[in-house]
Design an enzyme around this catalytic site. Structure first.
Site, PDB file in Angstrom:
ATOM      1  N   GLY A   1      -4.883   0.796   9.809  1.00 39.14           N
ATOM      2  CA  GLY A   1      -6.042   0.780  10.871  1.00 39.14           C
ATOM      3  C   GLY A   1      -6.089  -0.483  11.652  1.00 39.14           C
TER       4      GLY A   1
ATOM      5  N   CYS B   1       2.133   3.433  -1.345  1.00 39.89           N
ATOM      6  CA  CYS B   1       2.726   4.562  -0.842  1.00 39.89           C
ATOM      7  C   CYS B   1       3.787   5.204  -1.321  1.00 39.89           C
ATOM      8  CB  CYS B   1       3.163   4.491   0.792  1.00 39.89           C
ATOM      9  SG  CYS B   1       1.514   4.265   1.631  1.00 39.89           S
TER      10      CYS B   1
HETATM   11  P1  NAD Z   1      -7.024   2.002   3.049  1.00 44.64           P
HETATM   12  O1  NAD Z   1      -7.596   2.574   1.746  1.00 44.64           O
HETATM   13  O2  NAD Z   1      -6.592   0.600   3.272  1.00 44.64           O
HETATM   14  O3  NAD Z   1      -7.994   2.346   4.311  1.00 44.64           O
HETATM   15  C1  NAD Z   1      -8.283   3.548   4.704  1.00 44.64           C
HETATM   16  C2  NAD Z   1      -9.863   3.199   5.006  1.00 44.64           C
HETATM   17  O4  NAD Z   1     -10.211   4.661   5.702  1.00 44.64           O
HETATM   18  C3  NAD Z   1     -10.814   2.840   4.042  1.00 44.64           C
HETATM   19  O5  NAD Z   1     -11.289   1.555   4.661  1.00 44.64           O
HETATM   20  C4  NAD Z   1     -11.986   3.963   4.113  1.00 44.64           C
HETATM   21  O6  NAD Z   1     -13.143   3.410   3.945  1.00 44.64           O
HETATM   22  C5  NAD Z   1     -11.722   4.611   5.637  1.00 44.64           C
HETATM   23  N1  NAD Z   1     -12.126   5.999   5.437  1.00 44.64           N
HETATM   24  C6  NAD Z   1     -12.009   7.312   4.513  1.00 44.64           C
HETATM   25  N2  NAD Z   1     -12.493   8.082   4.969  1.00 44.64           N
HETATM   26  C7  NAD Z   1     -13.197   7.952   6.185  1.00 44.64           C
HETATM   27  C8  NAD Z   1     -14.109   8.530   7.064  1.00 44.64           C
HETATM   28  N3  NAD Z   1     -14.285   9.932   6.972  1.00 44.64           N
HETATM   29  N4  NAD Z   1     -14.491   7.732   8.173  1.00 44.64           N
HETATM   30  C9  NAD Z   1     -14.325   6.810   8.448  1.00 44.64           C
HETATM   31  N5  NAD Z   1     -13.656   6.070   7.538  1.00 44.64           N
HETATM   32  C10 NAD Z   1     -13.003   6.384   6.466  1.00 44.64           C
HETATM   33  O7  NAD Z   1      -5.638   2.951   3.442  1.00 44.64           O
HETATM   34  P2  NAD Z   1      -4.111   2.299   4.361  1.00 44.64           P
HETATM   35  O8  NAD Z   1      -3.174   1.523   3.490  1.00 44.64           O
HETATM   36  O9  NAD Z   1      -4.675   1.940   5.598  1.00 44.64           O
HETATM   37  O10 NAD Z   1      -3.536   3.642   4.610  1.00 44.64           O
HETATM   38  C11 NAD Z   1      -3.884   4.597   5.419  1.00 44.64           C
HETATM   39  C12 NAD Z   1      -2.978   5.660   5.556  1.00 44.64           C
HETATM   40  O11 NAD Z   1      -1.953   5.189   6.216  1.00 44.64           O
HETATM   41  C13 NAD Z   1      -2.362   6.316   4.310  1.00 44.64           C
HETATM   42  O12 NAD Z   1      -2.159   7.698   4.402  1.00 44.64           O
HETATM   43  C14 NAD Z   1      -1.251   5.714   3.846  1.00 44.64           C
HETATM   44  O13 NAD Z   1      -0.451   6.498   3.238  1.00 44.64           O
HETATM   45  C15 NAD Z   1      -0.591   5.290   5.203  1.00 44.64           C
HETATM   46  N6  NAD Z   1       0.342   4.261   5.512  1.00 44.64           N
HETATM   47  C16 NAD Z   1       0.164   3.050   4.756  1.00 44.64           C
HETATM   48  C17 NAD Z   1       0.879   1.926   5.006  1.00 44.64           C
HETATM   49  C18 NAD Z   1       0.393   0.475   4.107  1.00 44.64           C
HETATM   50  O14 NAD Z   1       1.233  -0.188   4.193  1.00 44.64           O
HETATM   51  N7  NAD Z   1      -0.576   0.422   3.573  1.00 44.64           N
HETATM   52  C19 NAD Z   1       1.859   2.201   5.762  1.00 44.64           C
HETATM   53  C20 NAD Z   1       2.164   3.119   6.455  1.00 44.64           C
HETATM   54  C21 NAD Z   1       1.411   4.407   6.322  1.00 44.64           C
HETATM   55  C1  UGA Z   2       6.759   0.559   2.428  1.00 44.10           C
HETATM   56  C2  UGA Z   2       7.840   0.784   3.641  1.00 44.10           C
HETATM   57  O1  UGA Z   2       8.622  -0.254   3.611  1.00 44.10           O
HETATM   58  C3  UGA Z   2       7.422   1.102   5.001  1.00 44.10           C
HETATM   59  O2  UGA Z   2       8.050   1.453   5.959  1.00 44.10           O
HETATM   60  C4  UGA Z   2       6.002   2.037   4.932  1.00 44.10           C
HETATM   61  O3  UGA Z   2       5.378   2.207   6.145  1.00 44.10           O
HETATM   62  C5  UGA Z   2       5.002   1.814   3.597  1.00 44.10           C
HETATM   63  O4  UGA Z   2       5.731   1.634   2.672  1.00 44.10           O
HETATM   64  C6  UGA Z   2       4.194   2.944   3.423  1.00 44.10           C
HETATM   65  O5  UGA Z   2       4.273   3.955   3.895  1.00 44.10           O
HETATM   66  O6  UGA Z   2       3.070   2.380   3.099  1.00 44.10           O
HETATM   67  P1  UGA Z   2       5.205  -1.471   1.508  1.00 44.10           P
HETATM   68  O7  UGA Z   2       5.204  -0.601   0.525  1.00 44.10           O
HETATM   69  O8  UGA Z   2       4.280  -2.074   2.267  1.00 44.10           O
HETATM   70  O9  UGA Z   2       6.419  -0.726   2.656  1.00 44.10           O
HETATM   71  O10 UGA Z   2       6.485  -2.737   1.082  1.00 44.10           O
HETATM   72  P2  UGA Z   2       7.951  -2.718   0.784  1.00 44.10           P
HETATM   73  O11 UGA Z   2       8.625  -3.842   1.424  1.00 44.10           O
HETATM   74  O12 UGA Z   2       8.621  -1.394   1.103  1.00 44.10           O
HETATM   75  O13 UGA Z   2       7.838  -2.836  -0.822  1.00 44.10           O
HETATM   76  C7  UGA Z   2       7.671  -1.836  -1.712  1.00 44.10           C
HETATM   77  C8  UGA Z   2       7.976  -2.066  -3.057  1.00 44.10           C
HETATM   78  O14 UGA Z   2       9.581  -2.160  -3.283  1.00 44.10           O
HETATM   79  C9  UGA Z   2       7.395  -3.526  -3.499  1.00 44.10           C
HETATM   80  O15 UGA Z   2       6.927  -3.569  -4.847  1.00 44.10           O
HETATM   81  C10 UGA Z   2       8.866  -4.384  -3.506  1.00 44.10           C
HETATM   82  O16 UGA Z   2       8.776  -5.374  -4.289  1.00 44.10           O
HETATM   83  C11 UGA Z   2       9.930  -3.114  -3.871  1.00 44.10           C
HETATM   84  N1  UGA Z   2      11.265  -3.672  -3.288  1.00 44.10           N
HETATM   85  C12 UGA Z   2      11.623  -3.567  -2.066  1.00 44.10           C
HETATM   86  C13 UGA Z   2      12.469  -3.799  -4.443  1.00 44.10           C
HETATM   87  O17 UGA Z   2      11.692  -3.623  -5.589  1.00 44.10           O
HETATM   88  N2  UGA Z   2      13.590  -4.035  -3.977  1.00 44.10           N
HETATM   89  C14 UGA Z   2      13.983  -3.977  -2.759  1.00 44.10           C
HETATM   90  O18 UGA Z   2      15.064  -4.260  -2.412  1.00 44.10           O
HETATM   91  C15 UGA Z   2      12.857  -3.736  -1.833  1.00 44.10           C
END
Ligand code: NAD
Ligand code: UGA
Length: 480
Positions: free
Chosen positions: A13, A272
């Site tokens: 977000g 994730c």
């Molecule tokens: P996060 O835990 O960092 O953030 C989620 C936030 O939502 C928290 O701060 C929490 O307090 C808030 N929240 C929960 N319920 C709420 C409500 N009812 N009202 C208001 N706030 C609320 O999670 P994130 O890493 O940002 O991931 C969020 C989603 O995006 C997940 O579904 C994850 O799978 C997906 N996603 C994450 C990544 C990543 O790199 N972290 C990348 C792509 C997709």
């Molecule tokens: C991953 C995906 O790359 C994103 O496209 C996606 O949006 C995200 O998950 C999600 O849905 O949360 P992220 O987990 O942030 O992103 O980071 P990555 O670079 O994918 O690495 C994931 C893990 O794999 C790390 O622990 C990294 O060290 C490991 N990795 C990555 C390896 O061990 N070998 C590789 O060649 C690449």
């Protein structure tokens, strides 16, 4: 002025909305969250997440067209487009525990949107959700319909941590799924217009809702599968004398395969990959596809195997016991350039070594002592759930110390384990580290960041994932 509100000020977000605000000065963006400390941090000089380039983007827009607030209901009510970016963790209890996605947070956000809305809204799924979630959300939104039109879109996020700003600025693609009805297509066009401020048109893909939802799970499954494939090869390389880096290079030169994401490692981590694959497995099972479920489950199983295999190498190389021995853990974050420790392989490696009574000295340039101790005390999957499931205070481990310098961590140690590929670990003075360690001095490189031959010349006994084994390590191995 179009108004956007994003529910959830987390790793997704915060950065995604900051980028929209930067690229769309004509749009007002408010990011809301129930967590007061998180919002306070977004409004301070110390942002709640470490991400290269994020500070600059936030500073350029905050207070102009980017705002962070805990007034969730007010800003949702005022918005034209509401993004939902709350956590969607793995269920820890009940039906589907350990696999299915827990949609409690998503559902409560949807109910709140339905309650407070007084005008038509586009509701955008930004969180990663099981395929068909939009259908359930639509039912919640339209159940207490007061004549308000809600259009639900799926717009999954593909950013990776550590490169989030780059990924958001130049995405490979933006994916928008919507209903095929005229209203649905109008909503798709409205969201497309937001991204079109900076993303070339041919990179904005539009699909139906279910394709967009499933594409996100599929993309993460494919990425994780590549890592498990090369990690499976790394075990075979160690047994045969092949070098996994050479194999990955040769394989990746095939343009149909490509060179990216083929770095063998101690295992993938992050919030994730595991969660999304387990969710995919559960969906396959629920749809009567056990063979497909089993296929994807193996990606997670190989990852678990890789982490266990690393611990076994450490213990068996050091005369089959690490009891009372000091082991330096360099890196705790799940990858470099982030302070995020969710599902980091460091947790499993540390638990494995603690189980054999090692004394751990941990150093990571971005992770605090408090966070490391909480992580080591936490039950599996609890990190993504509210505070009551998490340890109230960091548990004091007699066997663990957290230090703020790699040299301090390695002083008098019997062995070093490199768990995160931070650039600074490539530049350490390994001769100095060696001189200050117990002998024989062991070096276990879980990220293949060091030149094995140079390290052996210094005197280290070296194990590096998927590389030909040190004669010492080879002689002492029990079967792995
Ligand atoms: P996060 O835990 O960092 O953030 C989620 C936030 O939502 C928290 O701060 C929490 O307090 C808030 N929240 C929960 N319920 C709420 C409500 N009812 N009202 C208001 N706030 C609320 O999670 P994130 O890493 O940002 O991931 C969020 C989603 O995006 C997940 O579904 C994850 O799978 C997906 N996603 C994450 C990544 C990543 O790199 N972290 C990348 C792509 C997709
Ligand atoms: C991953 C995906 O790359 C994103 O496209 C996606 O949006 C995200 O998950 C999600 O849905 O949360 P992220 O987990 O942030 O992103 O980071 P990555 O670079 O994918 O690495 C994931 C893990 O794999 C790390 O622990 C990294 O060290 C490991 N990795 C990555 C390896 O061990 N070998 C590789 O060649 C690449």
């Amino acid at each position: 002025m179009v108004k956007i509100c994003c529910i959830g000020a987390g790793y997704v977000g915060g950065p995604t909305m900051a980028m929209i605000a930067l690229k769309c000065p004509d749009i007002e963006v408010v990011v809301v969250d129930i967590s007061k400390p998180r919002i306070a941090a977004w409004n301070s000089d110390e942002l709640p997440i470490y991400e290269p380039g994020l500070d600059e983007v936030v500073k350029k827009c905050r207070g102009k067209n980017l705002f962070f607030s805990t007034e969730v209901e007010k800003h949702v009510a005022e918005a034209d487009i509401v993004f939902v970016s709350v956590n969607t963790p793995t269920k820890t209890r009940g039906l589907g525990a350990g696999k299915a996605a827990d949609l409690t947070y998503w559902e409560s956000a949807a109910r709140m949107i339905a309650d407070v809305s007084k005008s038509d809204k586009i509701v955008v799924e930004k969180s990663t959700v099981p395929v068909k979630t939009a259908e359930a959300i639509e039912k919640i939104l339209t159940h207490n319909n007061k004549g308000i039109n809600f259009q639900i879109l799926s717009n999954p996020e593909f950013l990776a941590e550590g490169t989030a700003i780059e990924d958001l600025e130049k995405p490979d693609r933006v994916l928008i799924g919507g209903r095929t009805t005229p209203e649905g297509q109008k909503a798709v066009a409205a969201l497309k217009a937001v991204y079109a401020h900076w993303v070339p048109e041919d990179r904005i893909i539009t699909t139906n809702l279910w394709s967009a939802e499933l594409s996100k799970l599929a993309a993460n499954a494919f990425l994780a599968q590549r890592i498990s494939s090369i990690n499976a090869m790394s075990a075979l390389c160690e047994s045969t004398g092949a070098d996994v880096s050479e194999v990955a290079y040769a394989v990746g030169k095939d343009s149909r395969i490509g060179p990216k994401f083929l770095n063998a490692s101690v295992g993938f981590g992050g919030s994730c990959f595991q969660k999304d694959i387990l969710n995919l497995v559960y969906i396959c099972e629920c749809n009567g596809l056990p063979e497909v479920a089993h296929y994807w489950k193996q990606v997670v199983s190989i990852n678990d195997y890789q982490k266990t295999r690393f611990v076994k190498r450490v213990v068996s190389s050091m005369f089959n016991t690490v009891s009372g021995k000091k082991i330096a853990i360099l890196g705790f974050a799940f990858k470099k350039d982030t302070g995020d420790t969710r599902e980091t392989p460091a947790i499993d490696v540390c638990h494995g070594l603690l189980g054999d009574k090692a004394q751990l000295s941990i150093y990571d340039p971005q992770v605090t002592e408090d966070q490391i101790k909480r992580d080591l005390a936490m039950n599996k999957f609890d990190w993504d759930h509210p505070q009551h499931l998490q340890p109230q205070s960091p548990t004091a481990f007699k066997q663990v110390s957290v230090v703020w310098d790699a040299y301090e961590a390695c002083k008098d140690a019997h062995g070093i384990c490199i768990i995160t590929e931070w650039d600074e670990f490539k530049k350490l003075d390994y001769q100095k580290l060696y001189d200050n360690m117990q002998k024989p001095a062991f070096l276990f490189d879980g990220r293949n960041v060091l030149n094995v031959e140079e390290m052996r010349k210094i005197g280290f006994v070296v194990y590096s994932i998927g590389k030909p084994l040190d004669p010492w390590v080879k002689d002492l191995q029990v079967s792995i």
